[in-house]
Design a protein around this motif. Sequence first.
Motif, short mmCIF file in Angstrom:
data_model
loop_
_atom_site.label_atom_id
_atom_site.label_comp_id
_atom_site.label_asym_id
_atom_site.label_seq_id
_atom_site.Cartn_x
_atom_site.Cartn_y
_atom_site.Cartn_z
N GLU A 290 39.61 -37.48 -26.52
CA GLU A 290 41.06 -37.36 -26.68
C GLU A 290 41.43 -35.94 -27.08
N PRO A 291 41.35 -34.98 -26.14
CA PRO A 291 41.68 -33.59 -26.47
C PRO A 291 43.16 -33.44 -26.79
N ALA A 292 43.49 -32.51 -27.66
CA ALA A 292 44.88 -32.31 -28.07
C ALA A 292 45.79 -32.00 -26.90
N TYR A 293 45.27 -31.29 -25.88
CA TYR A 293 46.14 -30.93 -24.75
C TYR A 293 46.58 -32.12 -23.92
N ALA A 294 45.93 -33.26 -24.12
CA ALA A 294 46.34 -34.47 -23.40
C ALA A 294 47.40 -35.26 -24.15
N ASP A 295 47.72 -34.85 -25.37
CA ASP A 295 48.76 -35.53 -26.15
C ASP A 295 50.12 -35.29 -25.50
N PRO A 296 50.93 -36.32 -25.35
CA PRO A 296 52.25 -36.16 -24.71
C PRO A 296 53.13 -35.12 -25.41
N ASP A 297 52.90 -34.87 -26.70
CA ASP A 297 53.72 -33.92 -27.44
C ASP A 297 53.17 -32.50 -27.44
N PHE A 298 52.07 -32.27 -26.75
CA PHE A 298 51.42 -30.96 -26.81
C PHE A 298 52.35 -29.84 -26.33
N LEU A 299 53.21 -30.15 -25.35
CA LEU A 299 54.11 -29.13 -24.79
C LEU A 299 55.55 -29.33 -25.24
N SER A 300 55.77 -30.20 -26.21
CA SER A 300 57.14 -30.50 -26.63
C SER A 300 57.74 -29.35 -27.44
N VAL A 301 59.07 -29.24 -27.40
CA VAL A 301 59.77 -28.31 -28.29
C VAL A 301 59.56 -28.79 -29.72
N PRO A 302 59.12 -27.90 -30.61
CA PRO A 302 58.82 -28.35 -31.98
C PRO A 302 60.08 -28.67 -32.78
N GLN A 303 59.90 -29.37 -33.88
CA GLN A 303 61.00 -29.63 -34.80
C GLN A 303 61.44 -28.32 -35.44
N ILE A 304 62.73 -28.17 -35.70
CA ILE A 304 63.23 -26.92 -36.27
C ILE A 304 62.65 -26.68 -37.67
N SER A 305 62.24 -27.73 -38.32
CA SER A 305 61.65 -27.59 -39.65
C SER A 305 60.32 -26.83 -39.63
N SER A 306 59.71 -26.72 -38.45
CA SER A 306 58.43 -26.02 -38.34
C SER A 306 58.61 -24.53 -38.05
N ALA A 307 59.87 -24.09 -37.93
CA ALA A 307 60.12 -22.70 -37.54
C ALA A 307 59.52 -21.70 -38.52
N SER A 308 59.63 -22.00 -39.82
CA SER A 308 59.12 -21.04 -40.80
C SER A 308 57.61 -20.91 -40.70
N ASP A 309 56.91 -22.02 -40.46
CA ASP A 309 55.45 -21.96 -40.31
C ASP A 309 55.07 -21.18 -39.06
N ILE A 310 55.80 -21.40 -37.98
CA ILE A 310 55.52 -20.68 -36.74
C ILE A 310 55.78 -19.19 -36.93
N ALA A 311 56.89 -18.89 -37.59
CA ALA A 311 57.22 -17.50 -37.84
C ALA A 311 56.17 -16.81 -38.70
N ALA A 312 55.64 -17.53 -39.68
CA ALA A 312 54.62 -16.96 -40.56
C ALA A 312 53.38 -16.56 -39.76
N ARG A 313 53.06 -17.34 -38.75
CA ARG A 313 51.90 -17.02 -37.91
C ARG A 313 52.15 -15.78 -37.07
N ALA A 314 53.43 -15.43 -36.85
CA ALA A 314 53.75 -14.25 -36.07
C ALA A 314 53.79 -12.97 -36.91
N MET A 315 53.69 -13.11 -38.22
CA MET A 315 53.65 -11.93 -39.08
C MET A 315 52.37 -11.15 -38.85
N LEU A 316 52.46 -9.85 -38.70
CA LEU A 316 51.28 -9.02 -38.45
C LEU A 316 50.42 -8.99 -39.70
N THR A 317 49.11 -9.05 -39.49
CA THR A 317 48.17 -9.02 -40.61
C THR A 317 47.28 -7.80 -40.53
#
Length: 317
Positions: A290-317
């Motif tokens: 059951e690979p994650a890419y086969a999950d129906p939600d793998f390509l879904s638009v994320p919940q807006i509540s996850s925006a801060s976590d996604i943005a944090a991953r985009a911060m340069l390190t």
Amino acid sequence: MSTLDKITVLGGGVLGGQIAWHSAFMGKTVVVYDISEEALDLCRGAHGQYAAIYLAEIGASMQDVADARARLTYTTDLATAVAGQDLVIEAVPEIPEVKTKVYAEMAGLLDAHTLIATNSSTLLPRDFAEATGRPDKYCALHFANLIWALNVAEVMAHPGTAADTLTQITEFAIEIGMVPIPVHREQHGYVLNTWVVPLLNAAQTLVTNGVSTPEDVDRTYMIVNRGAPRGPMGTLDVIGMKTAYDVLAYWGVHNDDQQMRANAAYLKANFVDQGKLGLQSGQGYYSYPEPAYADPDFLSVPQISSASDIAARAMLT
């Protein structure tokens, strides 16, 4: 109609095992050769998985599967494996020295009429033609992984290949349900891997260099190629990490490509050395069945509540 009914597959790994099972399923009598009983046991286990896939996905009956099993035998004895056979398909590791050694050992064991085809991913048949002892009866027949669904078989000659050899090999490919793709000129990677290898190498570079996660590489690919069942990292799992490592390691050295060598080293350290061989072992970039890419939600638009976590991953390190 070809006269190629008795087939030997040298190497029961990921693709060799698929070729053997599918050829038997399509009515050919098949011997699988590998260097150890452990390797053959892995192949037998894979054939059990393929039986379930054929029942579930291509409409095979229990009798069809039983008939396929009855046409398969397994051996670690090379002389036994090739005696009296019509066609030997070489699917040993993508390492030139290994292929040359196998051909040299086999040359004196073959019947006069036996044809040989290499399933090499990127190497040219001309490099091994003399080692076979019968260059006129030798060419490339390269299959895609997931052979039951992605039914491509590329046919490529070397300068000494006889026309009748190409005709018989092409007929064989058609008889087992493949779409034969003639390669008009010698080409490392044929048609398929000429574009697949650069794609996978580029995707692996993004992961090796910490630019992106495997999941986000695959999301990007699958969104812009809507309907694709998996992305490049999932494709590496299907191909198998050992094969991917062998290809990148060889061409990294051959082309003096530092990034490709780094990608090979990454696969070796993080997967091959840990026994994580991809789909074959149940664990690679993804966990199976059951690979994650086969999950129906793998390509879904994320919940807006996850925006801060996604943005944090985009911060340069």
